[in-house]
Enzyme design. Structure first.
Site, PDB file in Angstrom:
ATOM      1  CB  THR A 186      35.207-111.109 -26.894  1.00 15.88           C
ATOM      2  OG1 THR A 186      34.278-111.779 -27.745  1.00 15.88           O
ATOM      3  CG2 THR A 186      35.191-109.632 -27.211  1.00 15.88           C
ATOM      4  CE  LYS A 439      20.215-109.329 -10.244  1.00 18.29           C
ATOM      5  NZ  LYS A 439      20.779-110.429 -11.060  1.00 18.29           N
TER       6      LYS A 439
END
Ligand code: AMP
Length: 542
Positions: A186, A439
């Site tokens: 990865t 957020k």
């Protein structure tokens, strides 16, 4: 009671044997590191993969041992795909865009015994070879007379000298289909990279699935160009699915600029191409500036990061090329979803079709998915409720190589780290990486939505949206923007451009102009780096 059908393991060697037998004269064309074009056939790929397998025997390489590659997309890399895995060794493709110390770390972790590299990467190898403790043979992917001299690299040989003397008289071994075939790490934007270890079974099943009509739709009548690198999740499995269907395969080598890719597409009558948005941006830029058209290209799969709407529109409306938006990850071999419309969508107004095409698409048979809320409950498939995306299936990772990080699964499901919605028709849309979600005042703002809107402005080449701390709202989005060469737009004009396209509270508080958005080794935006660059930034309202 067991079924009474024959038991044949699903092995990668069967793909190349099939291609050689049924499509033996089918072409494999590569732009080489030297700049010239190399042409041969599927029968040649089989013959030379077998010679390579014999060279590995001569090196005394045991089953399961790893052979690393640091190479562009090309025919020798293709031979390594089949020769290494087919002879029961493990092909370990390494991303050469990583830092040299990361490459050495990965080669040591994988315990690579042999590393094969394109001569472009000679300086990297010269820098790291002394640190790669397990490597006993270095192979330069070049002709014997092009072998670099006085490199200081021990046991260095040219690929052609190495396999050239071997006989192609070789029978592939037959073994359990769950045997490891290839290894890909990865990108490791957080912590050390981890290895996804694919099996013959997972690879062959993924090849079947990716060739389906609603997925890549590959067939023997295609000329297919994987621009997506063979060091990035096996070029999305294209070398395997191309052998399975026997299509013509065209490799771009190191030349990924718009002009080179365009010339290859036209010259080799490419009908199908796959790549990440950044490469297609270069191609569209070149085609647009030079007022060119595509004469054969019909379909392109775009994935790896969200495909900007402006790119889908340009390909479709200006050039008549169908864009298929796809999503996946290294841990998923990589394909998870692909956005092809259903029969019921045929008569939808174009604007509604476009909304669908922007989604990352429907699950491919073999991939099961769900979205989960903060309370751990499954979220409804209504197209608006979002949650953490989980997947499972036979080509999805169960554990990382050497068990790094322990058991990654939760109740048998792999947590993707992506946040998504799924609509009633099963079309999944990524909102963000969970760590990139913004957020604001208890609501989530999708950074991808902000970036897509900014990139629809004609002056913007690339945009990256990040959240900045805000005492009242928790976070507020800002957008970093790199402009197209010569283009101009002011902060105010760009903020105005958002009006009416997004809800007011989702519109970024500020625009920051940058020379370039930092990109990682696989062409994805590196928001960690951008945050670092903007660490002293203050929101205008504070
Ligand atoms: P990698 O394993 O390096 O291929 O990265 C996988 C990650 O890339 C996914 O978990 C997503 O966050 C992102 N990704 C891949 N394809 C897309 C896409 N079409 N749209 C948005 N993000 C994507």
């Amino acid at each position: 009671m067991l079924g009474l059908m024959q038991q044949h393991p699903l092995l990668i060697s069967s793909l190349i044997d099939f291609a050689a037998r049924h499509h033996g004269d089918g072409q494999v064309v590569s732009r080489r590191v030297e700049g010239d074009i190399h042409r041969y056939t599927w029968a040649d790929v089989q013959r030379r993969s077998k010679q390579l397998a014999k060279a590995l025997d001569d090196e005394g390489l045991k089953a399961g041992e790893r052979v690393g590659t640091l190479a562009w997309n090309g025919y020798r890399h293709l031979e390594l795909y089949f020769g290494v895995s087919g002879s029961e060794r493990v092909l370990h493709t390494i991303n050469p865009r990583l830092l040299p110390e990361q490459i050495a770390w990965i080669a040591n972790h994988a315990e690579d015994q042999i590393i094969c590299f394109d001569t472009t990467f000679l300086p990297i190898i010269q820098g790291i070879h002394a640190h790669c403790k397990t490597v006993k043979r270095w192979v330069a992917l070049c002709d014997a007379d092009k072998l670099p001299q006085d490199t200081g690299i021990p046991n260095l040989v040219s690929y052609e000298a190495w396999i050239g003397a071997q006989s192609p008289d070789y029978t592939w071994p037959v073994f359990d289909e769950n045997t490891a075939s290839s290894l890909c790490y990865t990108s490791g934007t957080t912590g050390n990279p981890k290895g996804a270890l694919y099996s013959h079974r997972s690879t062959v099943l993924h090849a079947y699935a990716s060739a389906l009509p609603d997925v890549m739709g590959l067939s023997a009548s295609d000329s297919a160009l994987p621009v997506v690198p063979m060091f990035h999740v096996n070029a999305w499995g294209m070398p395997y699915s191309a052998a399975m269907v026997g299509c013509k395969l065209v490799f771009p080598g190191p030349a990924l600029d718009g002009k080179s890719v365009y010339e290859l597409i036209e010259g080799e009558k490419v009908t199908f191409a796959a790549g990440v948005p950044t490469v297609w941006q270069m191609l569209l830029g070149y085609v647009g500036q030079n007022k060119l058209k595509f004469s054969t290209l019909k379909r392109t799969v775009i994935g790896g990061s969200a495909c900007p709407p402006a790119m889908i529109t340009a390909f479709r409306d200006q050039y008549g090329v169908d864009v298929l938006h796809a999503w996946g990850m290294t841990e998923m071999s990589p394909l998870g979803t692909l956005c092809s419309l259903k029969e019921k969508h045929r008569d939808l107004p174009e604007a509604d079709k476009m909304k669908l095409r922007l989604k990352q698409g429907r699950a491919i048979f073999g991939v099961d998915m769900k979205i989960v809320g903060a309370d751990g409950q499954d979220q409804p498939w209504d197209g608006t409720t979002y949650g953490d995306l989980y997947v499972k299936g036979p080509w999805i990772l169960g554990r990382y190589f050497k068990d790094e990080g322990g058991d990654p699964l939760e109740d048998g499901w792999f947590p993707t780290g992506d946040v998504a919605t799924i609509d009633a028709d099963g079309f999944m849309q990524i909102t963000d990486r969970s760590k990139d979600v913004i957020k604001s005042g208890g609501e989530w703002i999708s950074s991808i939505d902000v970036e897509n809107t900014a990139m629809a402005h004609p002056a913007v080449a690339m945009a990256a949206c990040i959240g900045m701390p805000h005492p009242k709202w928790d976070e507020r989005p800002i957008v970093a923007v790199a402009l197209k060469p010569g283009a101009q737009v002011t902060r105010e004009e760009l903020l105005q451009f958002f009006e009416g396209k997004m809800a007011k509270w989702q519109i970024p508080d500020d625009v920051v102009f940058v020379d370039a958005i930092p990109l990682g080794a696989t062409g994805k935006m590196l928001k960690t780096k951008l945050r670092e660059q903007l660490k002293d930034y203050k929101l205008p309202s504070l």
